[in-house]
Design a protein around this motif. Structure first.
Motif, short mmCIF file in Angstrom:
data_model
loop_
_atom_site.label_atom_id
_atom_site.label_comp_id
_atom_site.label_asym_id
_atom_site.label_seq_id
_atom_site.Cartn_x
_atom_site.Cartn_y
_atom_site.Cartn_z
N GLY A 83 34.61 50.70 34.32
CA GLY A 83 33.36 51.18 35.36
C GLY A 83 33.91 50.36 35.86
O GLY A 83 33.29 50.62 38.04
N LEU A 84 35.39 49.76 36.37
CA LEU A 84 35.86 48.90 37.83
C LEU A 84 35.57 49.57 39.12
O LEU A 84 36.55 51.32 38.93
N VAL A 85 35.62 49.54 39.96
CA VAL A 85 35.50 50.21 41.36
C VAL A 85 35.69 48.90 42.62
O VAL A 85 37.07 50.05 43.20
N ALA A 86 36.13 48.09 42.14
CA ALA A 86 37.02 47.24 43.34
C ALA A 86 37.67 45.89 42.37
O ALA A 86 37.42 45.07 41.60
N LEU A 87 39.15 45.99 42.52
CA LEU A 87 40.58 45.37 41.97
C LEU A 87 41.20 44.29 43.54
O LEU A 87 41.42 44.90 44.00
N GLU A 88 41.44 42.81 43.00
CA GLU A 88 42.02 41.97 43.73
C GLU A 88 42.61 41.10 42.88
O GLU A 88 42.29 40.49 42.16
N LEU A 89 44.37 41.92 42.57
CA LEU A 89 45.39 40.68 42.47
C LEU A 89 46.20 39.07 43.40
O LEU A 89 45.24 39.14 44.51
N ASP A 90 47.19 38.94 42.83
CA ASP A 90 47.60 37.84 43.19
C ASP A 90 48.49 38.62 44.45
O ASP A 90 49.09 39.74 44.73
N GLU A 91 47.75 37.68 45.35
CA GLU A 91 48.79 37.95 47.13
C GLU A 91 50.52 38.10 46.82
O GLU A 91 50.43 38.68 48.36
N VAL A 92 51.01 37.70 46.18
CA VAL A 92 51.89 37.29 46.61
C VAL A 92 53.07 37.85 45.38
O VAL A 92 52.49 38.00 43.76
#
Length: 279
Positions: A119-128
């Protein structure tokens, strides 16, 4: 007492873990029934703290996470090499998880965990972008099929956007190109309305590509990672930028390396209310 279970639900519904509150991780790992009450978890361990953490702490964190099957939001910022704390090899699933923010690359541990959060709708991963991280092949589109917002490196975006209804994209690696814009626009199963990134390319070519490939954009933020403008910005480029932006009929706001345009809806019409100084 009858109040005791209620009190537990209230106490453990929102948990924040820092170096000063690391004891809560040990409590949750030793009393798994408490992990079921956690709905929002935030783990923030700043860089100087990492060396002070033992493998025991990371094992306890992994064990605690495996029991938090009712999580709605997970924000975890620890060394990227500790991504194995994400419950991947266990039988746990996270059907209610909607938001994941993590300081990890898209590695095998993260990819496996994503298969457990349908059900994931928003994902933020490592910036670099870490070139030492093994390249991960594209995830099947039936994994996180409702993903609508992504933030991370271009490499992760190429793996996660295709086949999903991603309408908001933030590219955090400084390598945005026109080819990448084309690939992402063709990949998403819905029109992209929000886009942000930093590029080494001329801004006019990037905006032209956005206008062509993502015509329904409403919000754009574009950074320039080299000083390639000089006085030419006002002598030449700004006129071209304005012409390109005028062709994009849904824009609400645009930021290009500090230059700002804004539109508002007035009497059912879109009106430009803010723009950079004319040359």
């Amino acid at each position: 007492s009858h109040l005791h279970p209620t009190a537990q639900r209230l106490i453990y519904a929102d948990v924040t873990v820092t170096l000063n509150t690391i004891a809560v991780v040990m409590t949750l790992s030793s009393q798994p029934h408490l992990s079921l009450h956690v709905r929002n978890l935030k783990v923030v361990l700043e860089t100087p703290c990492w060396a002070a953490l033992s493998k025991t702490v990371y094992r306890a964190l992994a064990q605690s996470l495996s029991g938090m099957t009712r999580l709605i939001s997970l924000s975890i910022h620890i060394p990227k090499e500790q991504s194995s704390v994400l419950p991947g090899e266990t039988s746990s699933t996270f059907p209610e998880l909607r938001i994941l923010r993590a300081s990890f690359d898209l590695d095998d541990h993260v990819a496996t965990f994503l298969t457990k959060a349908p059900g994931l709708v928003a994902l933020e991963l490592d910036e670099v972008c870490d070139n030492t991280c093994p390249t991960f092949s594209d995830l099947p589109s039936h994994v996180i099929p409702d993903l609508s917002s992504f933030s991370g490196t271009s490499r992760a975006a190429r793996s996660l956007v295709p086949g999903r209804p991603v309408s908001s994209i933030l590219i955090t690696s400084d390598d945005l190109t026109t080819d990448m814009i084309t690939a992402l626009s063709l990949g998403s199963s819905l029109p992209i309305t929000t886009f942000s990134g930093t590029t080494p390319c001329p801004p006019t070519s990037i905006l032209a590509a956005l206008a062509t490939e993502m015509p329904e954009l409403e919000y754009v933020r574009l950074g320039i990672c080299s000083d390639q403008w000089g006085r030419d910005l006002y002598d030449e480029c700004i006129v071209v930028l304005c012409r390109i932006l005028a062709s994009m009929q849904f824009l609400r706001s645009v930021m290009v390396s500090g230059l700002y345009w804004r539109w508002r809806i007035m009497d059912s019409k879109r009106v430009l209310t803010s723009k950079p100084c004319a040359p």
